[in-house]
Design an enzyme around this catalytic site. Sequence first.
Site, short mmCIF file in Angstrom:
data_model
loop_
_atom_site.label_atom_id
_atom_site.label_comp_id
_atom_site.label_asym_id
_atom_site.label_seq_id
_atom_site.Cartn_x
_atom_site.Cartn_y
_atom_site.Cartn_z
N ASN A 41 89.36 -4.61 67.46
CA ASN A 41 90.46 -4.95 66.55
C ASN A 41 91.41 -5.91 67.28
O ASN A 41 92.20 -5.49 68.12
CB ASN A 41 91.20 -3.65 66.15
CG ASN A 41 92.40 -3.94 65.25
OD1 ASN A 41 92.54 -5.04 64.72
ND2 ASN A 41 93.27 -2.95 65.08
N TRP A 42 91.28 -7.18 66.92
CA TRP A 42 92.09 -8.20 67.61
C TRP A 42 93.54 -8.23 67.11
O TRP A 42 94.35 -8.96 67.65
CB TRP A 42 91.47 -9.58 67.41
CG TRP A 42 90.23 -9.84 68.22
CD1 TRP A 42 89.62 -9.01 69.11
CD2 TRP A 42 89.45 -11.06 68.21
NE1 TRP A 42 88.52 -9.61 69.66
CE2 TRP A 42 88.40 -10.87 69.13
CE3 TRP A 42 89.55 -12.27 67.53
CZ2 TRP A 42 87.44 -11.86 69.38
CZ3 TRP A 42 88.59 -13.26 67.77
CH2 TRP A 42 87.56 -13.05 68.69
N LYS A 43 93.80 -7.52 66.03
CA LYS A 43 95.14 -7.53 65.43
C LYS A 43 95.56 -8.99 65.16
O LYS A 43 94.74 -9.78 64.73
CB LYS A 43 96.13 -6.78 66.31
CG LYS A 43 95.59 -5.41 66.72
CD LYS A 43 96.60 -4.50 67.31
CE LYS A 43 95.89 -3.25 67.82
NZ LYS A 43 96.77 -2.16 68.13
N HIS A 50 94.78 1.72 59.12
CA HIS A 50 95.23 1.65 60.52
C HIS A 50 96.69 2.10 60.60
O HIS A 50 97.48 1.81 59.70
CB HIS A 50 95.07 0.22 61.05
CG HIS A 50 95.25 0.13 62.53
ND1 HIS A 50 96.49 0.10 63.12
CD2 HIS A 50 94.34 0.09 63.54
CE1 HIS A 50 96.32 0.04 64.44
NE2 HIS A 50 95.04 0.03 64.73
N GLU A 74 99.14 1.04 62.17
CA GLU A 74 100.14 -0.04 62.08
C GLU A 74 100.39 -0.42 60.63
O GLU A 74 101.51 -0.74 60.24
CB GLU A 74 99.69 -1.24 62.92
CG GLU A 74 99.88 -1.00 64.41
CD GLU A 74 98.95 -1.77 65.31
OE1 GLU A 74 98.36 -2.77 64.89
OE2 GLU A 74 98.81 -1.34 66.48
N GLU A 126 92.30 8.05 65.66
CA GLU A 126 93.23 7.33 66.51
C GLU A 126 94.59 8.04 66.53
O GLU A 126 95.42 7.82 65.63
CB GLU A 126 93.45 5.91 65.98
CG GLU A 126 92.20 5.08 65.90
CD GLU A 126 92.53 3.59 66.00
OE1 GLU A 126 92.12 2.98 66.99
OE2 GLU A 126 93.22 3.07 65.12
N GLY A 131 97.96 1.52 71.75
CA GLY A 131 98.72 0.46 72.41
C GLY A 131 99.74 0.95 73.42
O GLY A 131 100.64 0.20 73.82
N SER A 148 94.13 3.14 73.33
CA SER A 148 94.20 2.78 74.75
C SER A 148 92.87 2.94 75.48
O SER A 148 92.80 3.40 76.61
CB SER A 148 95.30 3.59 75.46
OG SER A 148 96.56 3.28 74.89
N GLY A 196 91.54 -1.91 70.71
CA GLY A 196 92.56 -2.89 70.39
C GLY A 196 92.78 -3.83 71.57
O GLY A 196 91.99 -4.75 71.81
N GLY A 197 93.83 -3.58 72.32
CA GLY A 197 94.25 -4.47 73.41
C GLY A 197 93.13 -4.92 74.34
O GLY A 197 93.01 -6.11 74.65
C1 PEP Z 1 93.83 -0.05 67.66
O1 PEP Z 1 94.42 -1.06 67.37
O2 PEP Z 1 93.19 0.55 66.79
C2 PEP Z 1 93.91 0.45 69.03
C3 PEP Z 1 93.28 1.56 69.31
O3 PEP Z 1 94.64 -0.28 69.92
P1 PEP Z 1 94.66 -0.08 71.52
O4 PEP Z 1 93.23 -0.01 71.98
O5 PEP Z 1 95.38 -1.26 72.04
O6 PEP Z 1 95.38 1.22 71.79
#
Ligand code: PEP
Length: 226
Positions: free
Chosen positions: A8-10, A77, A79, A142, A148, A188, A209-210
């Site tokens: 997930n590049w957001k 998600h 967010e 999640e 994040g 994370s 994500g990150g």
């Molecule tokens: C996500 O965006 O779904 C996520 C899990 O982000 P991160 O890996 O940065 O915590």
Amino acid sequence: MKPLIIANWKMNPTSLAEAKKMIVKGAVICPPFVYLGLLRGELGAQNCSSEEKGAFTGEISPLTLKDLKVKYVILGHSERRKLFSETDEMINKKVRRALASGLKVVLCVGEIDKKEVLKIQLEKGLEGVSRDEMSKVIIAYEPVWAIGTGKNCSVDETMSSIILIRQILSNLFSRAIADKIPILYGGSVNSSNSGAYIKEAGANGLLVGGASLKPDELSKIIKSSY
Ligand code: PEP
């Protein structure tokens, strides 16, 4: 089940040139919408409209995604729930529309603190989804506090949440259906902790994500899952 790794590049990156360099084989890449028709590989979207077409300025139809050969869409998600006030009812409308349009849905669920919310998110998010359609649903567990933040969920806690989610799905559909639904972990994830979620916690894949913004790191995460 082959581990499913979803990136997930957001809202990253901010140029197509960079996006092209960030593609890693072996993961489903979910870039910003505008790159979907321009990148190669297995692709997913980060959201879609609950409507098919019409006067909905700024929205993207799941049919448009399907036309671009996009296979997956991430819905619910945290967010989007928090920053864009998406409710379980709104998410459910999107889930149903996306499935009807032929997309695979990655439905994100996760607690802020109390696990009771998982039942509500799954019940409401999957309301009206048929048993047949469940073969196109993937659940991403999640925990909100892990997204994040660098505070990834422990293997033990992840394992018990996955068992709980499967139990809820079993009650909603059937044991046979619940056993087949891939349940991913997200929050994370990095190349040091990724393998344990698949090999010890029983996750069927990861939503990253990150760490997915760094191709070398994403490659290591993919390798660690086998
Ligand atoms: C996500 O965006 O779904 C996520 C899990 O982000 P991160 O890996 O940065 O915590």
